[in-house]
Design a protein around this motif. Structure first.
Motif, PDB file in Angstrom:
ATOM      1  N   VAL A  90      -1.674 -25.053  33.901  1.00 45.60           N
ATOM      2  CA  VAL A  90      -3.103 -24.753  34.069  1.00 45.60           C
ATOM      3  C   VAL A  90      -3.368 -23.287  33.724  1.00 45.60           C
ATOM      4  N   VAL A  91      -2.530 -22.393  34.248  1.00 39.02           N
ATOM      5  CA  VAL A  91      -2.729 -20.954  34.035  1.00 39.02           C
ATOM      6  C   VAL A  91      -2.527 -20.584  32.568  1.00 39.02           C
ATOM      7  N   ILE A  92      -1.458 -21.095  31.957  1.00 42.60           N
ATOM      8  CA  ILE A  92      -1.166 -20.767  30.551  1.00 42.60           C
ATOM      9  C   ILE A  92      -2.299 -21.234  29.645  1.00 42.60           C
ATOM     10  N   THR A  93      -2.784 -22.459  29.884  1.00 40.69           N
ATOM     11  CA  THR A  93      -3.882 -22.990  29.072  1.00 40.69           C
ATOM     12  C   THR A  93      -5.157 -22.183  29.302  1.00 40.69           C
ATOM     13  N   HIS A  94      -5.455 -21.879  30.557  1.00 41.71           N
ATOM     14  CA  HIS A  94      -6.659 -21.107  30.875  1.00 41.71           C
ATOM     15  C   HIS A  94      -6.602 -19.726  30.223  1.00 41.71           C
ATOM     16  N   HIS A  95      -5.427 -19.120  30.227  1.00 35.93           N
ATOM     17  CA  HIS A  95      -5.249 -17.807  29.593  1.00 35.93           C
ATOM     18  C   HIS A  95      -5.494 -17.908  28.086  1.00 35.93           C
ATOM     19  N   SER A  96      -4.944 -18.938  27.458  1.00 38.71           N
ATOM     20  CA  SER A  96      -5.095 -19.082  25.999  1.00 38.71           C
ATOM     21  C   SER A  96      -6.541 -19.335  25.602  1.00 38.71           C
ATOM     22  N   LEU A  97      -7.332 -19.936  26.505  1.00 37.25           N
ATOM     23  CA  LEU A  97      -8.729 -20.243  26.197  1.00 37.25           C
ATOM     24  C   LEU A  97      -9.644 -19.058  26.428  1.00 37.25           C
ATOM     25  N   THR A  98      -9.345 -18.247  27.425  1.00 34.59           N
ATOM     26  CA  THR A  98     -10.300 -17.226  27.864  1.00 34.59           C
ATOM     27  C   THR A  98      -9.936 -15.799  27.470  1.00 34.59           C
ATOM     28  N   LYS A  99      -8.691 -15.562  27.043  1.00 35.27           N
ATOM     29  CA  LYS A  99      -8.259 -14.200  26.728  1.00 35.27           C
ATOM     30  C   LYS A  99      -8.119 -14.012  25.218  1.00 35.27           C
ATOM     31  N   PRO A 100      -8.283 -12.770  24.742  1.00 34.86           N
ATOM     32  CA  PRO A 100      -8.042 -12.497  23.317  1.00 34.86           C
ATOM     33  C   PRO A 100      -6.596 -12.817  22.948  1.00 34.86           C
ATOM     34  N   ARG A 101      -6.374 -13.175  21.696  1.00 30.31           N
ATOM     35  CA  ARG A 101      -5.037 -13.593  21.262  1.00 30.31           C
ATOM     36  C   ARG A 101      -3.995 -12.502  21.444  1.00 30.31           C
ATOM     37  N   ASN A 102      -4.420 -11.256  21.371  1.00 33.00           N
ATOM     38  CA  ASN A 102      -3.449 -10.162  21.491  1.00 33.00           C
ATOM     39  C   ASN A 102      -3.172  -9.772  22.948  1.00 33.00           C
ATOM     40  N   GLN A 103      -3.834 -10.464  23.886  1.00 32.07           N
ATOM     41  CA  GLN A 103      -3.595 -10.176  25.307  1.00 32.07           C
ATOM     42  C   GLN A 103      -2.515 -11.126  25.818  1.00 32.07           C
ATOM     43  N   LEU A 104      -1.312 -10.611  26.014  1.00 32.09           N
ATOM     44  CA  LEU A 104      -0.168 -11.424  26.382  1.00 32.09           C
ATOM     45  C   LEU A 104      -0.206 -11.794  27.861  1.00 32.09           C
ATOM     46  N   LEU A 105       0.381 -12.928  28.167  1.00 32.59           N
ATOM     47  CA  LEU A 105       0.475 -13.380  29.552  1.00 32.59           C
ATOM     48  C   LEU A 105       1.810 -12.930  30.133  1.00 32.59           C
ATOM     49  N   LYS A 106       1.750 -12.043  31.102  1.00 32.95           N
ATOM     50  CA  LYS A 106       2.950 -11.551  31.760  1.00 32.95           C
ATOM     51  C   LYS A 106       3.328 -12.478  32.914  1.00 32.95           C
ATOM     52  N   VAL A 107       4.607 -12.579  33.194  1.00 32.26           N
ATOM     53  CA  VAL A 107       5.071 -13.482  34.241  1.00 32.26           C
ATOM     54  C   VAL A 107       4.518 -13.074  35.609  1.00 32.26           C
ATOM     55  N   GLN A 108       4.259 -11.767  35.810  1.00 33.69           N
ATOM     56  CA  GLN A 108       3.691 -11.322  37.088  1.00 33.69           C
ATOM     57  C   GLN A 108       2.281 -11.891  37.276  1.00 33.69           C
ATOM     58  N   GLU A 109       1.491 -11.863  36.185  1.00 35.04           N
ATOM     59  CA  GLU A 109       0.142 -12.441  36.255  1.00 35.04           C
ATOM     60  C   GLU A 109       0.218 -13.949  36.458  1.00 35.04           C
ATOM     61  N   LEU A 110       1.143 -14.585  35.750  1.00 35.11           N
ATOM     62  CA  LEU A 110       1.333 -16.029  35.905  1.00 35.11           C
ATOM     63  C   LEU A 110       1.650 -16.369  37.354  1.00 35.11           C
ATOM     64  N   THR A 111       2.543 -15.622  37.963  1.00 31.30           N
ATOM     65  CA  THR A 111       2.938 -15.881  39.350  1.00 31.30           C
ATOM     66  C   THR A 111       1.745 -15.721  40.294  1.00 31.30           C
ATOM     67  N   LYS A 112       0.944 -14.681  40.047  1.00 31.76           N
ATOM     68  CA  LYS A 112      -0.230 -14.438  40.886  1.00 31.76           C
ATOM     69  C   LYS A 112      -1.217 -15.604  40.796  1.00 31.76           C
TER      70      LYS A 112
END
Length: 731
Positions: A403-425
């Protein structure tokens, strides 16, 4: 909305609408069923009650060679050979009558019909040979130890089952997400000395050299996917099932969903086999039947990649023994844990007792004609079974990560990487949400450790780099991309669409495992925001919009119409507790947005691929020339083609909208809502467009879709606006 119809007007125009008051005027025992169906009323489930049955004191050889003294299904059951079961079917008054009738109607000698019947029963029949079962159990133990971290069974549910078994026939109804499901059921029963089930299986396996024989000897009986107008086959099938029920030798096992769910969502239940299995109860041949819903939850599904291709239109390979051996590369990967939970057995008396006459008189040679009351109640039971399966799921942390990974890919710019700390939060936020909604999560260690373990299990799909960045992998293979276009079920998608689409659809597979918890809250969130934007926010207006969305998605999710109001009230209560929604201080009948705008967005965005796919299906159908009929396959291809163009032009960004299952459900829903008229001629189905009705539905649907899509494209702007809107609405 304009003059073409509000959600409430469109909802009231469908054939499925019931008066809201009728949902509460149900027989007393069904009120009990409804209470059991509410997550808040069920007893809390704990991971500690699940035991790993692969961890045992004895070695696998000692385990499979143990003394076999299973708990009987009924006290007075008799053990029959395959030949004896065939003879009982031959001797039944209904079978005798059917042969006599078909002989007269078709001018066919009775001897030829008896011969055909014998061939059907030989093809269908099971054997269940214990030496084969033991050998099979030994091999399965070795395979499961290699690829799984454990097979966990809720032992409290086993104790509960044992206490109820012994006096009446038993039907096992597991969820169906993988080919492994029915093997696991027999494995668990053998482990706990419960009589092994006789299992309804599709004919796909019969032609597989060696495999068909192995499954038959393990208790599988084989039935065709469809019978058409073959009255002899239907009679043979129904009599075979009913003799298994009335004899009470073994539990009978079948999947109420009919087939494996490629999406990991529960499929709408099929009623044919369930109706046949219940006939001995309706006719008084047995005093009761116990129906046992069972949930089988997988951390990782064996067929995950295959399912993704199927949903995008690449046909599955035909089942074969050689294909099975080619698939053995799964033994080189890890698939996490399996959790199995038997729910509270359901008594047929509790569901149907008030419908059954104590002085029922019926000619034995005639099949029981299901009454309208019984048919309605069977629908209730089938939906209740699926909902019980859902309630007893064990959800993997990877589903929340998806859910988080998909939501990040939809709402964030492509160059904004998903860090594991944010994923955990973000997963921590969803974890507390799922638990408050009644879900049980597989989180045995602290969250960070458990989440990293979940990501490791799915390392073929998700990569966690050394610097802590989480990325989706490209899992599309050239072999699948290069499939013969003439064999495709949908539009011939471009390679670059598949490169992105395959992993995104795989990710959605795991999101879908949570949607039974989120779907009603998601529809309400979207309805609330839409109502507030129109200047209302009144509960009745929100309910009307929720009704529209619920009917629209009724072929996508298990949304039985009788539970409509109950689900609404339950979900509103939960959303207020989560601070996603609030009530206006001045007007208690108004709902407004709560403080938890982040969770509001995540939940609302779960509807995006469905609203997108359905909206574009409407647009394709509206382009149909007046008076022309369309078939399903052509509609699916055109819808996929349209959605692909929008994806490639960045006008859409969720590839799950391409799913053929989703688009098929859209056509079914539009037909049920009166936007399409269904025609069947010579076994072929076509549709004609009811233009005015389809325009109404399309406009309302497009409003919802554009609202959610705008929120996805501008998440920060929307969150700020929602906070302002909330304060105004509260005051």
């Amino acid at each position: 909305m304009g003059s073409n119809g509000s959600p409430s007007q469109i909802a009231e125009g469908t054939e499925q609408v019931e008066d809201r008051q009728k949902t509460v005027n149900k027989p007393p025992q069904l009120q009990d069923v409804l209470r059991h169906a509410c997550p808040s009323s069920s007893k809390a489930r704990l991971l500690s009650t699940f035991k790993n049955i692969l961890e045992r004191e004895n070695c696998d050889f000692m385990w499979v060679t143990k003394e076999w003294r299973p708990q009987p299904v009924t006290q007075h059951s008799r053990t029959r050979s395959t030949a004896q079961i065939r003879q009982d079917v031959f001797a039944s008054p209904k079978m005798q009558h059917t042969v006599e009738e078909l002989s007269q109607q078709n001018g066919v000698p009775k001897e030829a019909l008896w011969q055909e019947l014998n061939e059907i029963l030989v093809e269908m029949g099971h054997t269940q040979t214990m030496p084969v079962v033991r050998w099979f159990g030994y091999v399965l133990s070795k395979i499961m130890r290699k690829i799984y971290n454990g097979v966990y069974v809720n032992e409290e549910s086993i104790t509960r089952l044992r206490a109820r078994v012994g006096n009446n026939p038993v039907i096992f109804m597991p969820s169906h997400r993988s080919y492994a499901d029915f093997l696991l059921m027999s494995y668990v029963c053998f482990n706990y000395n419960i009589m092994l089930p006789v299992i309804a299986a599709g004919m796909d396996f019969v032609a597989m050299w060696g495999v068909g024989r192995l499954l038959r000897d393990s208790g599988a009986f084989f039935i065709r996917r469809s019978f058409g107008n073959d009255k002899l086959y239907w009679a043979a099938f129904s009599e075979y099932v009913q003799t298994l029920i009335t004899a009470g030798e073994n539990p009978i096992e079948f999947f109420v969903e009919g087939t494996r769910s490629r999406t990991a969502k529960s499929l709408c239940p099929k009623l044919g086999l369930l109706s046949v299995a219940l006939e001995p109860y309706f006719t008084g041949q047995v005093s009761d039947i116990l129906v046992v819903p069972i949930n089988i939850s997988y951390d990782r599904t064996l067929e995950e990649t295959l399912y993704s291709y199927e949903l995008l239109g690449v046909p599955k390979p035909k089942e074969s023994t050689s294909g099975l051996f080619k698939a053995l590369n799964v033994l080189d990967e890890q698939y996490g844990r399996i959790h199995i939970d038997f729910t509270e057995p359901i008594s047929a008396n509790n569901f149907f007792g008030d419908l059954r006459s104590p002085k029922l008189l019926r000619p034995l040679h005639l099949p029981h004609q299901i009454t309208a009351g019984e048919s309605s109640r069977i629908i209730w039971l089938a939906n209740h079974v699926v909902r019980q399966q859902q309630k007893h799921a064990v959800i993997s942390l990877f589903s929340l990560a998806a859910v988080v990974i998909t939501h990040h890919s939809l709402t964030k710019p492509r160059n904004q990487l998903l860090k594991v700390q944010e994923l955990t939060k973000e997963v921590a936020l969803l974890k507390s949400t799922v638990e408050s909604l009644g879900g049980l999560l597989d989180c045995r260690e602290n969250l960070d450790v458990s989440l990293r373990e979940a990501l490791q299990i799915h390392k073929s799909l998700v990569h966690l780099s050394e610097d802590g960045v989480v990325r989706l992998k490209n899992v599309a293979t050239q072999a699948a991309v290069a499939v013969d276009p003439t064999k495709l079920k949908g539009h011939n998608l471009q390679d670059k669409t598949l490169q992105v689409g395959v992993p995104m659809v795989m990710l959605q597979h795991y999101i879908n495992q949570t949607l039974h918890l989120f779907i009603c809250p998601a529809m309400i969130c979207v309805a609330v925001e839409h109502s507030i934007k129109q200047g209302s926010g009144l509960k009745d207006d929100i309910f009307a919009k929720y009704q529209f969305l619920r009917k629209l998605l009724s072929h996508e999710f298990i949304l039985h119409s009788a539970w409509e109001e109950m689900d609404f009230e339950e979900s509103v209560f939960q959303l207020k507790a989560l601070q996603v929604l609030d009530e206006s201080l001045r007007e208690p009948q108004k709902l407004c947005l709560g403080q938890n705008t982040k969770l509001f967005q995540i939940i609302s965005h779960l509807l995006l691929p469905f609203l997108s796919g359905y909206s574009n299906t409407c647009k394709v159908l509206l382009e149909t020339p007046a008076g022309k009929r369309v078939n399903l396959n052509d509609t699916l291809k055109l819808a996929q083609e349209r959605i692909e163009k929008l994806l490639l032009n960045s006008h859409l960004n969720h590839h799950y909208s391409l799913s053929l299952d989703l688009l098929t459900a859209a056509v079914s829903s539009l037909s049920a809502m009166g936007s399409l008229s269904k025609h069947k001629e010579n076994g072929k189905v076509s549709y004609s467009v009811n233009e005015s009705r389809l325009i109404q539905v399309s406009q309302v649907l497009e409003d919802f879709f554009q609202m959610v899509a705008h929120s996805v494209r501008n998440p920060q702007e929307e969150m700020a606006r929602q906070l302002v809107t909330r304060e105004k609405a509260r005051l």
